[in-house]
Design an enzyme around this catalytic site. Structure first.
Site, PDB file in Angstrom:
ATOM      1  N   HIS A 154      59.437  21.226   4.079  1.00  0.00           N
ATOM      2  CA  HIS A 154      60.816  21.672   4.383  1.00  0.00           C
ATOM      3  C   HIS A 154      61.045  22.589   3.301  1.00  0.00           C
ATOM      4  O   HIS A 154      61.884  22.731   2.124  1.00  0.00           O
ATOM      5  CB  HIS A 154      61.710  20.418   3.654  1.00  0.00           C
ATOM      6  CG  HIS A 154      63.011  20.341   4.316  1.00  0.00           C
ATOM      7  ND1 HIS A 154      63.878  21.442   4.057  1.00  0.00           N
ATOM      8  CD2 HIS A 154      63.725  19.365   5.128  1.00  0.00           C
ATOM      9  CE1 HIS A 154      65.077  20.990   4.609  1.00  0.00           C
ATOM     10  NE2 HIS A 154      65.054  19.823   5.284  1.00  0.00           N
ATOM     11  N   GLU A 257      61.302  25.367   8.401  1.00  0.00           N
ATOM     12  CA  GLU A 257      60.398  24.095   7.884  1.00  0.00           C
ATOM     13  C   GLU A 257      59.405  23.830   9.120  1.00  0.00           C
ATOM     14  O   GLU A 257      59.580  23.671  10.155  1.00  0.00           O
ATOM     15  CB  GLU A 257      61.132  22.925   7.742  1.00  0.00           C
ATOM     16  CG  GLU A 257      62.402  23.237   7.336  1.00  0.00           C
ATOM     17  CD  GLU A 257      63.622  22.139   7.496  1.00  0.00           C
ATOM     18  OE1 GLU A 257      63.382  21.044   7.928  1.00  0.00           O
ATOM     19  OE2 GLU A 257      64.755  22.487   7.243  1.00  0.00           O
TER      20      GLU A 257
HETATM   21  C1  BG6 Z   1      66.609  19.396   8.087  1.00  0.00           C
HETATM   22  C2  BG6 Z   1      67.191  18.531   9.127  1.00  0.00           C
HETATM   23  O1  BG6 Z   1      65.376  19.270   8.431  1.00  0.00           O
HETATM   24  O2  BG6 Z   1      67.089  18.783   6.791  1.00  0.00           O
HETATM   25  C3  BG6 Z   1      68.818  18.404   8.935  1.00  0.00           C
HETATM   26  O3  BG6 Z   1      67.044  19.014  10.417  1.00  0.00           O
HETATM   27  C4  BG6 Z   1      69.278  17.958   7.620  1.00  0.00           C
HETATM   28  O4  BG6 Z   1      69.431  17.679   9.875  1.00  0.00           O
HETATM   29  C5  BG6 Z   1      68.211  18.831   6.332  1.00  0.00           C
HETATM   30  O5  BG6 Z   1      70.583  18.085   7.274  1.00  0.00           O
HETATM   31  C6  BG6 Z   1      68.608  18.169   5.121  1.00  0.00           C
HETATM   32  O6  BG6 Z   1      68.495  16.859   5.052  1.00  0.00           O
HETATM   33  P1  BG6 Z   1      68.505  16.471   3.341  1.00  0.00           P
HETATM   34  O7  BG6 Z   1      68.082  14.937   3.817  1.00  0.00           O
HETATM   35  O8  BG6 Z   1      67.659  16.922   2.558  1.00  0.00           O
HETATM   36  O9  BG6 Z   1      70.092  16.502   3.344  1.00  0.00           O
END
Ligand code: BG6
Length: 282
Positions: A154, A257
C-alpha cells in the site's frame, strides 16, 4: 553503518547516498530517500507507537485487501497491525543492502490471530540500491490445509501538489471504481486526480510511472506477480474524516498500490507465493 538497529522501533538502512527506514510495526517502510530526496509520504499525524496502522509509507496488506463478508478481520488484515520479527541483513555489498523481516502467527496480536486461524510464514525483504528500492513479500502456507489470501503493498508516494501528478501505464486496463461504482475501462494515457479516487485496476505487467511528483521526473514502478494496481487519494471529505491524516495532506500524496486483490490466491500446504515491486527514482 549501512544498517542501524539501535532504535527499538525501526531499522535505518543507508546505501551510497540513499537511505530507507522501516518500522518493525507492520514492517512499514516510512522513508525512502534516493540521493537524499524523500519519495515516500508519511502523514504528519501518523501514529508510530504501534497502536494503529501507520498512515503513510508502505503498509503491508495481508491476508485480505479491504473488508470481505467471510472475515471479521479489520480492513486490510493484520500484517500492518503486527510487530514483525527482525530477520537481519541478508545482503550487504557494493551494489545493494537487503534486510528482512518475518511474520508468523505467534507474533500476530491474539484478538486478530483468532479471526484467521491458519498457519503461515511471511518474509518481507527490503533492498536498497543507489536510486532503487525493491520490496518483496513472500507468503508461505506452513499448515496442512489450503487457504486463500489477497495482498498488496500500500505505497503512499510523496508529491508536491496532487494537481500536477499523473500515473502513466494504466491505459486500457479495466478498473473497479470504488467511489462511483461499476467497472470501466481506462482510456487516459495519464491518470490524474481532481476528486476522491479509489480504483482497483486489473491486469497488466507494464511498468508504471508516477509523474509530476516535484522531485526529478518522478518514480518508475516495476511489479512482479502483482497483477492489480489500486490508485487512491481520499480528497477533501475523507481526509477530514481520518484522525491520523491532516486535512490538507491529500494535496501531497498519491497511493499507487500493487497487489493481488481482484482474485484471491489459493496456497496449498507447503506452497510459497512471492510478489515484488521495484521503485526507481528518476
Ligand atoms: C485503499 C483502499 O487501498 O486503502 C481504500 O482502496 C481505503 O478504500 C484506503 O480507504 C485506506 O484504507 P485505511 O484502512 O488505511 O484507511
Amino acid at each position: 553503518m549501512p544498517v542501524d538497529t539501535t532504535n527499538n522501533d525501526r531499522v535505518v538502512i543507508t546505501h551510497s547516498n540513499s537511505s530507507a527506514e522501516v518500522y518493525y510495526y507492520g514492517a512499514t517502510l516510512t522513508s525512502w530517500k534516493p540521493h537524499g530526496q524523500e519519495r515516500i509520504f508519511l502523514s504528519e499525524k501518523a501514529i508510530l507507537n504501534g497502536s494503529k496502522a501507520i498512515r503513510g509509507g508502505i503498509p503491508l496488506v495481508f491476508p485480505h485487501f479491504g473488508t470481505i463478508p467471510t472475515s471479521k478481520l479489520p480492513q486490510h488484515g493484520f500484517a500492518r497491525n503486527s510487530r514483525w520479527e527482525w530477520l537481519g541483513v541478508a545482503v550487504d555489498n557494493a551494489s545493494e543492502t537487503t534486510v528482512q523481516f518475518g511474520l508468523k502467527p505467534d507474533v500476530v496480536p491474539e484478538n486478530l490471530r483468532s479471526l484467521w486461524p491458519h498457519e503461515f510464514k511471511l518474509v518481507y525483504s527490503v533492498t536498497l540500491a543507489a536510486n532503487t528500492l525493491k520490496t518483496t513479500l513472500e507468503i508461505q502456507n506452513t499448515g496442512t490445509e489450503s487457504w486463500e489470501f489477497t495482498s498488496l503493498l500500500h505505497t503512499y508516494f510523496k508529491v508536491q501538489e496532487i494537481a500536477t501528478v499523473g500515473v502513466v501505464g494504466l491505459t486500457g486496463a479495466s478498473f473497479l471504481d470504488k467511489v462511483a461504482g461499476g467497472t470501466h475501462q481506462e482510456d487516459r494515457d495519464r491518470v490524474t486526480v481532481a476528486s476522491e479516487v479509489d480504483r482497483v485496476y486489473q491486469g497488466g505487467s507494464a511498468p508504471l510511472t508516477i509523474q509530476g511528483t516535484g522531485v526529478g521526473s518522478g518514480v518508475v514502478l516495476h511489479k512482479e506477480n502483482f497483477p492489480d494496481v489500486v490508485v487512491w487519494n481520499p480528497w477533501v471529505d475523507k481526509a477530514k474524516a481520518m484522525g491520523d491524516f491532516g486535512d490538507e495532506e491529500y494535496h501531497h500524496m498519491i497511493c499507487v498500490e500493487v497487489g493481488s486483490v481482484s482474485k484471491p490466491v489459493t496456497l496449498g500446504p507447503g506452497e510459497t507465493w512471492q510478489g515484488s515491486q521495484t521503485l526507481v527514482g528518476v
